[in-house]
Design a protein around this motif. Structure first.
Motif, mmCIF file in Angstrom:
data_model
loop_
_atom_site.group_PDB
_atom_site.id
_atom_site.type_symbol
_atom_site.label_atom_id
_atom_site.label_comp_id
_atom_site.label_asym_id
_atom_site.label_seq_id
_atom_site.Cartn_x
_atom_site.Cartn_y
_atom_site.Cartn_z
ATOM 1 N N GLY A 40 0.811 -1.205 0.000
ATOM 2 C CA GLY A 40 0.000 0.000 0.000
ATOM 3 C C GLY A 40 0.845 1.255 0.000
ATOM 4 O O GLY A 40 1.698 1.457 -0.869
ATOM 5 N N LYS A 41 0.654 2.099 1.007
ATOM 6 C CA LYS A 41 1.366 3.369 1.119
ATOM 7 C C LYS A 41 2.872 3.196 1.101
ATOM 8 O O LYS A 41 3.608 4.077 0.659
ATOM 9 C CB LYS A 41 0.921 4.064 2.401
ATOM 10 N N PHE A 42 3.364 2.054 1.577
ATOM 11 C CA PHE A 42 4.806 1.835 1.712
ATOM 12 C C PHE A 42 5.373 0.931 0.620
ATOM 13 O O PHE A 42 6.494 0.445 0.742
ATOM 14 C CB PHE A 42 5.097 1.234 3.091
ATOM 15 N N ALA A 43 4.618 0.736 -0.449
ATOM 16 C CA ALA A 43 5.045 -0.206 -1.487
ATOM 17 C C ALA A 43 6.379 0.183 -2.116
ATOM 18 O O ALA A 43 7.173 -0.678 -2.489
ATOM 19 C CB ALA A 43 3.966 -0.318 -2.560
ATOM 20 N N SER A 44 6.637 1.475 -2.228
ATOM 21 C CA SER A 44 7.850 1.905 -2.923
ATOM 22 C C SER A 44 9.125 1.549 -2.175
ATOM 23 O O SER A 44 10.209 1.509 -2.772
ATOM 24 C CB SER A 44 7.815 3.421 -3.164
ATOM 25 N N THR A 45 9.020 1.292 -0.876
ATOM 26 C CA THR A 45 10.222 0.970 -0.093
ATOM 27 C C THR A 45 10.217 -0.465 0.425
ATOM 28 O O THR A 45 11.158 -0.860 1.115
ATOM 29 C CB THR A 45 10.374 1.932 1.099
ATOM 30 N N ASN A 46 9.195 -1.229 0.105
ATOM 31 C CA ASN A 46 9.154 -2.627 0.540
ATOM 32 C C ASN A 46 9.812 -3.526 -0.488
ATOM 33 O O ASN A 46 9.567 -3.408 -1.690
ATOM 34 C CB ASN A 46 7.707 -3.085 0.753
ATOM 35 N N ARG A 47 10.654 -4.428 -0.013
ATOM 36 C CA ARG A 47 11.307 -5.390 -0.896
ATOM 37 C C ARG A 47 11.729 -6.592 -0.067
ATOM 38 O O ARG A 47 11.894 -6.473 1.148
ATOM 39 C CB ARG A 47 12.519 -4.762 -1.594
ATOM 40 N N PRO A 48 11.911 -7.742 -0.694
ATOM 41 C CA PRO A 48 12.209 -8.955 0.073
ATOM 42 C C PRO A 48 13.693 -9.220 0.293
ATOM 43 O O PRO A 48 14.075 -10.329 0.663
ATOM 44 C CB PRO A 48 11.584 -10.052 -0.797
ATOM 45 N N THR A 49 14.524 -8.231 0.067
ATOM 46 C CA THR A 49 15.962 -8.396 0.252
ATOM 47 C C THR A 49 16.515 -7.287 1.137
ATOM 48 O O THR A 49 15.919 -6.216 1.250
ATOM 49 C CB THR A 49 16.711 -8.377 -1.097
ATOM 50 N N ALA A 50 17.662 -7.545 1.750
ATOM 51 C CA ALA A 50 18.319 -6.567 2.602
ATOM 52 C C ALA A 50 19.484 -5.923 1.846
ATOM 53 O O ALA A 50 19.732 -6.220 0.684
ATOM 54 C CB ALA A 50 18.818 -7.247 3.884
ATOM 55 N N GLY A 51 20.191 -5.033 2.532
ATOM 56 C CA GLY A 51 21.373 -4.411 1.936
ATOM 57 C C GLY A 51 21.095 -3.051 1.345
ATOM 58 O O GLY A 51 19.947 -2.625 1.185
ATOM 59 N N GLY B 241 25.483 4.204 4.068
ATOM 60 C CA GLY B 241 25.889 4.617 5.403
ATOM 61 C C GLY B 241 24.947 4.092 6.472
ATOM 62 O O GLY B 241 25.391 3.660 7.538
ATOM 63 N N PHE B 242 23.656 4.123 6.181
ATOM 64 C CA PHE B 242 22.699 3.647 7.177
ATOM 65 C C PHE B 242 22.752 2.133 7.333
ATOM 66 O O PHE B 242 22.730 1.612 8.449
ATOM 67 C CB PHE B 242 21.277 4.091 6.816
ATOM 68 N N THR B 243 22.828 1.411 6.237
ATOM 69 C CA THR B 243 22.871 -0.051 6.358
ATOM 70 C C THR B 243 24.152 -0.526 7.025
ATOM 71 O O THR B 243 24.197 -1.619 7.594
ATOM 72 C CB THR B 243 22.726 -0.731 4.988
ATOM 73 N N GLU B 244 25.189 0.307 6.989
ATOM 74 C CA GLU B 244 26.426 -0.059 7.681
ATOM 75 C C GLU B 244 26.228 -0.068 9.190
ATOM 76 O O GLU B 244 26.813 -0.906 9.893
ATOM 77 C CB GLU B 244 27.546 0.919 7.309
ATOM 78 N N ILE B 245 25.399 0.852 9.708
ATOM 79 C CA ILE B 245 25.185 0.885 11.152
ATOM 80 C C ILE B 245 23.940 0.097 11.557
ATOM 81 O O ILE B 245 23.810 -0.289 12.720
ATOM 82 C CB ILE B 245 25.102 2.329 11.693
ATOM 83 N N ASN B 246 23.043 -0.142 10.628
ATOM 84 C CA ASN B 246 21.888 -0.996 10.903
ATOM 85 C C ASN B 246 21.566 -1.834 9.672
ATOM 86 O O ASN B 246 20.884 -1.367 8.760
ATOM 87 C CB ASN B 246 20.663 -0.188 11.315
ATOM 88 N N PRO B 247 22.024 -3.058 9.620
ATOM 89 C CA PRO B 247 21.780 -3.908 8.453
ATOM 90 C C PRO B 247 20.313 -4.241 8.246
ATOM 91 O O PRO B 247 19.937 -4.713 7.173
ATOM 92 C CB PRO B 247 22.586 -5.174 8.754
ATOM 93 N N ASN B 248 19.475 -3.945 9.247
ATOM 94 C CA ASN B 248 18.032 -4.196 9.119
ATOM 95 C C ASN B 248 17.288 -3.035 8.473
ATOM 96 O O ASN B 248 16.090 -3.128 8.216
ATOM 97 C CB ASN B 248 17.427 -4.497 10.497
ATOM 98 N N SER B 249 17.966 -1.916 8.223
ATOM 99 C CA SER B 249 17.382 -0.767 7.512
ATOM 100 C C SER B 249 16.102 -0.240 8.156
ATOM 101 O O SER B 249 15.132 0.082 7.463
ATOM 102 C CB SER B 249 17.121 -1.120 6.047
ATOM 103 N N LYS B 250 16.090 -0.149 9.470
ATOM 104 C CA LYS B 250 14.951 0.426 10.179
ATOM 105 C C LYS B 250 15.445 1.529 11.104
ATOM 106 O O LYS B 250 16.511 1.422 11.703
ATOM 107 C CB LYS B 250 14.236 -0.629 11.020
ATOM 108 N N ILE B 251 14.657 2.583 11.231
ATOM 109 C CA ILE B 251 14.983 3.616 12.211
ATOM 110 C C ILE B 251 14.409 3.210 13.552
ATOM 111 O O ILE B 251 13.462 2.422 13.606
ATOM 112 C CB ILE B 251 14.459 5.004 11.764
ATOM 113 N N PRO B 252 15.009 3.704 14.645
ATOM 114 C CA PRO B 252 16.162 4.593 14.740
ATOM 115 C C PRO B 252 17.462 3.803 14.798
ATOM 116 O O PRO B 252 17.463 2.600 15.091
ATOM 117 C CB PRO B 252 15.912 5.310 16.060
ATOM 118 N N ALA B 253 18.553 4.499 14.539
ATOM 119 C CA ALA B 253 19.888 3.941 14.740
ATOM 120 C C ALA B 253 20.741 5.025 15.389
ATOM 121 O O ALA B 253 20.594 6.212 15.083
ATOM 122 C CB ALA B 253 20.499 3.490 13.425
ATOM 123 N N LEU B 254 21.626 4.597 16.271
ATOM 124 C CA LEU B 254 22.456 5.521 17.033
ATOM 125 C C LEU B 254 23.911 5.115 16.883
ATOM 126 O O LEU B 254 24.224 3.921 16.847
ATOM 127 C CB LEU B 254 22.053 5.458 18.510
#
Length: 292
Positions: free
Chosen positions: A21-32, A92-105
């Motif tokens: 739905g609203k988040f279709a553009s950023t949903n995918r079945p792979t990481a990285g 840069g973000f996936t380097e500190i969080n391989p799960n690609s979810k906010i937040p990351a510190l």
């Protein structure tokens, strides 16, 4: 209940079309990472990369509460990660969080930068680092962690379950909405019963358990989440939970924490980036303009 769907799952699922739905553009079945994007680094040891969603707000509330309690080393830079634009899939973000979810510190105060991801982990890390908002007594500490992990395990049913199917899914599926509305109301009842017994979630003291639960369930009973979900779920039936949410909302640090990395609502409530305490007075979107 409406009739059964004519969809029959295939023997092996394949990704053939965007979904979500609203988040279709950023949903995918792979990481990285999907693209190169270096994360900015400010002047403070604590660097937060986030968005003002319930999970993001947990951390900014704690950081603002730490500063209000006199922990000056909790000063932080908060950088905006626009998840609708895919910033969470930058290298840069996936380097500190391989799960690609906010937040990351990232904590730069040690010999080398230390990345912390998952909101519950960040809350626990900061509470232990500064020795605040988590009980030292083993009994009370365990009660606090019980409720912290209750939130971590329960909120996906509220957000990805109820919230998604009620507010965001491209079609209204009666079974899914009923299934998750029932669970959301059960969770609200769990909290209401708990708060009938004590002023805060973990007992007599305000802790990271309250900060974790407030943006989700406090936000729901205050009417902030999922359009008219508060009416749909009859949140007036949970008076102890509502009174607790009202009390937390009176805290200046909670008010500030809700503003950081926020990109919706009144422009005066949006502080897209936070690098100094004075930013709350000078850099909200009503002062900077909405196109920053």
């Amino acid at each position: 209940m409406s009739g059964p769907s004519d969809y029959t799952p295939p023997k092996v699922w394949t990704w053939t079309a965007p979904s979500g739905g609203k988040f279709a553009s950023t949903n995918r079945p792979t990481a990285g990472a999907t693209h190169e994007q270096t994360l900015p680094v400010g002047r403070h040891p604590l660097q937060l990369y986030s968005l003002g969603t319930p999970n993001g707000v947990k951390v900014t509330i704690l950081l603002e509460e730490l500063l209000a309690a006199g922990h000056t080393q909790a000063e932080y830079d908060a950088w905006l990660i626009r998840i609708g634009e895919g910033d969470q899939f930058g290298s840069g973000f996936t380097e500190i969080n391989p799960n690609s979810k906010i937040p990351a510190l990232v904590d730069h105060s040690g010999n080398q930068p230390l990345a912390v991801f998952e909101s519950g982990s960040i809350l626990l890390y900061l509470a232990e680092k500064f020795g605040a908002f988590i009980p030292k007594n083993i009994v009370h500490r365990t009660e606090c962690l019980n409720w912290l992990f209750w939130q971590v395990g329960s909120a996906p049913y509220l957000g990805g379950g109820f919230g998604h199917f009620y507010a965001y899914a491209p079609e209204k599926i009666e079974y899914a909405i009923n299934r998750f509305a029932m669970e959301a109301k059960r969770q609200l009842d769990v909290l209401d019963r708990r708060l009938a017994e004590s002023p805060f979630i973990a007992g007599e003291d305000y802790t990271i358990a309250d900060m974790a639960i407030f943006p989700w369930y406090g936000g729901l009973v205050e009417g902030w989440l999922y359009n008219d979900a508060a009416t749909f779920l009859s949140v007036q039936d949970y008076p102890h939970l509502r009174a607790w949410a009202d009390r937390l909302l009176e805290r200046p640090a909670v008010q500030r924490g809700r503003m950081v990395n926020r990109t919706s609502g009144d422009l005066s409530s949006q502080l897209h980036e936070r690098h100094d305490a004075s930013d709350f007075e000078t850099k909200t979107q009503d002062r900077l303009g909405s196109k920053t």
